[in-house]
Design a protein around this motif. Structure first.
Motif, short mmCIF file in Angstrom:
data_model
loop_
_atom_site.label_atom_id
_atom_site.label_comp_id
_atom_site.label_asym_id
_atom_site.label_seq_id
_atom_site.Cartn_x
_atom_site.Cartn_y
_atom_site.Cartn_z
N GLY A 1 14.21 -0.24 -4.02
CA GLY A 1 14.69 -0.49 -5.36
C GLY A 1 16.19 -0.26 -5.43
N PRO A 2 16.81 -0.49 -6.59
CA PRO A 2 18.27 -0.38 -6.72
C PRO A 2 18.76 1.06 -6.77
CG PRO A 2 17.29 -0.95 -8.82
CD PRO A 2 16.18 -0.98 -7.82
N GLY A 3 17.85 2.01 -6.94
CA GLY A 3 18.27 3.41 -6.99
C GLY A 3 18.48 3.91 -8.40
N GLU B 1 0.81 -1.21 0.00
CA GLU B 1 0.00 0.00 0.00
C GLU B 1 0.85 1.27 0.00
OE1 GLU B 1 -3.50 -2.16 2.65
OE2 GLU B 1 -2.36 -0.48 3.48
N ASN B 2 1.96 1.22 0.71
CA ASN B 2 2.75 2.43 0.91
C ASN B 2 3.98 2.45 0.03
OD1 ASN B 2 0.99 2.91 3.11
ND2 ASN B 2 2.30 1.65 4.41
N MET B 3 4.22 3.59 -0.58
CA MET B 3 5.42 3.75 -1.40
C MET B 3 6.07 5.08 -1.07
SD MET B 3 4.31 2.03 -5.04
CE MET B 3 6.01 1.85 -5.61
N PHE B 4 7.39 5.12 -1.22
CA PHE B 4 8.18 6.27 -0.77
C PHE B 4 9.23 6.62 -1.82
CE2 PHE B 4 6.92 5.74 3.73
CZ PHE B 4 6.48 4.44 3.72
N TRP B 5 9.55 7.91 -1.88
CA TRP B 5 10.70 8.38 -2.65
C TRP B 5 11.65 9.10 -1.70
CZ3 TRP B 5 12.71 7.14 -7.10
CH2 TRP B 5 11.90 6.65 -8.13
N MET C 1 21.30 10.46 -5.68
CA MET C 1 20.80 9.10 -5.83
C MET C 1 19.36 9.11 -5.33
SD MET C 1 21.14 5.80 -6.41
CE MET C 1 22.60 4.82 -6.05
N TYR C 2 18.44 8.61 -6.17
CA TYR C 2 17.04 8.56 -5.78
C TYR C 2 16.64 7.11 -5.53
CZ TYR C 2 16.76 13.44 -6.96
OH TYR C 2 16.95 14.80 -6.97
N LEU C 3 16.05 6.89 -4.37
CA LEU C 3 15.67 5.55 -3.96
C LEU C 3 14.16 5.48 -3.73
CD1 LEU C 3 18.56 4.98 -1.44
CD2 LEU C 3 18.13 3.54 -3.42
N CYS C 4 13.58 4.44 -4.28
CA CYS C 4 12.16 4.17 -4.08
C CYS C 4 12.03 3.02 -3.10
CB CYS C 4 11.52 3.82 -5.42
SG CYS C 4 9.80 3.28 -5.30
N ALA C 5 11.00 3.07 -2.26
CA ALA C 5 10.77 1.98 -1.32
C ALA C 5 9.27 1.72 -1.19
CB ALA C 5 11.35 2.31 0.06
N SER C 6 8.94 0.52 -0.74
CA SER C 6 7.53 0.21 -0.49
C SER C 6 7.42 -0.60 0.79
CB SER C 6 6.91 -0.54 -1.66
OG SER C 6 7.36 -1.88 -1.70
N THR C 7 6.25 -0.56 1.39
CA THR C 7 6.00 -1.32 2.60
C THR C 7 4.52 -1.65 2.70
OG1 THR C 7 6.26 -1.32 5.00
CG2 THR C 7 5.76 0.78 3.99
N ARG D 1 23.40 0.08 -4.61
CA ARG D 1 22.16 -0.66 -4.38
C ARG D 1 21.30 0.04 -3.36
NH1 ARG D 1 21.27 -4.26 -8.34
NH2 ARG D 1 22.96 -5.75 -8.62
N GLY D 2 20.04 -0.35 -3.30
CA GLY D 2 19.17 0.15 -2.25
C GLY D 2 19.43 -0.57 -0.94
N PRO D 3 19.08 0.04 0.19
CA PRO D 3 19.27 -0.60 1.50
C PRO D 3 18.42 -1.86 1.65
CG PRO D 3 18.85 1.76 1.73
CD PRO D 3 18.54 1.40 0.32
N VAL D 4 18.95 -2.81 2.42
CA VAL D 4 18.24 -4.04 2.71
C VAL D 4 18.16 -4.20 4.22
CG1 VAL D 4 18.29 -6.56 2.53
CG2 VAL D 4 18.96 -5.15 0.58
N SER D 5 16.98 -4.51 4.72
CA SER D 5 16.77 -4.60 6.17
C SER D 5 17.53 -5.77 6.78
CB SER D 5 15.28 -4.75 6.46
OG SER D 5 15.05 -4.86 7.84
N LEU D 6 18.20 -5.51 7.91
CA LEU D 6 18.87 -6.57 8.67
C LEU D 6 18.06 -6.95 9.91
CD1 LEU D 6 22.58 -5.32 8.62
CD2 LEU D 6 21.61 -7.21 7.31
#
Lengths: 115, 111
Positions: free
Chosen positions: A107-109, A30-34, A88-94, B42-47
Motif C-alpha cells: 500500500g502507499p503507507g 491469503e497473506n498480509m503483512f504490517w 511510516m507504516y506499510l501494509c503488504a499482501s501476497t 509510496r510503498g515499495p514496488v517489486s522490480l
C-alpha cells in the motif's frame, strides 16, 4: 490491476491514544503483512497473517496487535500510542504460501506521528 | 546474524548516465533475492526476484545480478531518467516468511 489501500496517508495522534490503521487488498491474497519503516533502517515486520483470524508475530510486535476478520482486510492496532511509534507504516499482501517467488504488493503507507 | 547491507547509502548522478547499486547479504538459508523501488511517500514496488540458480534478470532498463557464492547482488540502471529517482531496496528471503530488508540506496537523478 493489483490494489492495496491504507485508510490514511497521514495521521497525528497523542500519546496514550488507541490507534487503528486499516489495510484492504482486492486481490484475494491469503497473506498480509504490517511493516514499519524508519530512516536508515530496513523495513521491519510487525505482524503478518496467513489466513482469516490467523496471525503471527514478526520481529517487533511489542506495543501492537492485529485483527483479520475478513480475508481482504488487515488492521494494525496501537493499544496506547507512544512517541517511539512515530513512523511510516506499510501494509503488504501476497498470494503464495511460504516459499516460491511471492511478490509482495504494498500500500502507499501511513505516516503516523505521535505527539 | 542475518543481514542485508546496501551501498552506497545515497547516490547522485546526471540524467542519461548509468549506475550500479550493491547489495551484500549474510542470510541463511537463502530462498531468493528481490529488488524493490520505492518512490518518496509510496510503498515499495517489486522490480526483480532471483533464485539461487539465476545469475541475471532484467526489467527494462534495470538489470539485477546475483552471485550466490559471494552472496552479492547488484542492480544496474541504464540510461537513467528523472523518474528513476527513488530508494532501491534489496530484500533477501530466508526460510518460511522471513524477509530481511536492506536499508536501501537513495538515488537522485539530476537533469
Amino acid at each position: 490491476d493489483v490494489k492495496v489501500t491504507q485508510s490514511s496517508r497521514y495521521l497525528v495522534k497523542r500519546t496514550g491514544e488507541k490507534v487503528f490503521l486499516e489495510c484492504v487488498q482486492d486481490m484475494d491474497h491469503e497473506n498480509m503483512f504490517w511493516y514499519r519503516q524508519d530512516p536508515g533502517l530496513g523495513l521491519r515486520l510487525i505482524y503478518f497473517s496467513y489466513d482469516v483470524k490467523m496471525k503471527e508475530k514478526g520481529d517487533i510486535p511489542e506495543g501492537y496487535s492485529v485483527s483479520r476478520e475478513k480475508k481482504e482486510r488487515f488492521s494494525l492496532i496501537l493499544e496506547s500510542a507512544s512517541t517511539n511509534q512515530t513512523s511510516m507504516y506499510l501494509c503488504a499482501s501476497t498470494m503464495a504460501p511460504s516459499g516460491g517467488q511471492d511478490t509482495q504488493y504494498f500500500g502507499p503507507g501511513t505516516r503516523l506521528t505521535v505527539l | 546474524k542475518n543481514q542485508v547491507e546496501q551501498s552506497p547509502q545515497s547516490l547522485i548522478i546526471l540524467e542519461g548516465k548509468n549506475c550500479t547499486l550493491q547489495c551484500n547479504y549474510t542470510v541463511s538459508p537463502f530462498s531468493n533475492l528481490r529488488w524493490y523501488k520505492q518512490d518518496t511517500g509510496r510503498g515499495p514496488v517489486s522490480l526483480t526476484i532471483m533464485t539461487f540458480s539465476e545469475n541475471t534478470k532484467s526489467n527494462g532498463r534495470y538489470t539485477a545480478t546475483l552471485d550466490a557464492d559471494t552472496k552479492q547482488s547488484s542492480l544496474h540502471i541504464t540510461a537513467s531518467q528523472l523518474s528513476d529517482s527513488a530508494s532501491y531496496i534489496c530484500v533477501v528471503k530466508g526460510s518460511n516468511y522471513q524477509l530481511i530488508w536492506g536499508a536501501g540506496t537513495k538515488l537522485i537523478i539530476k537533469p
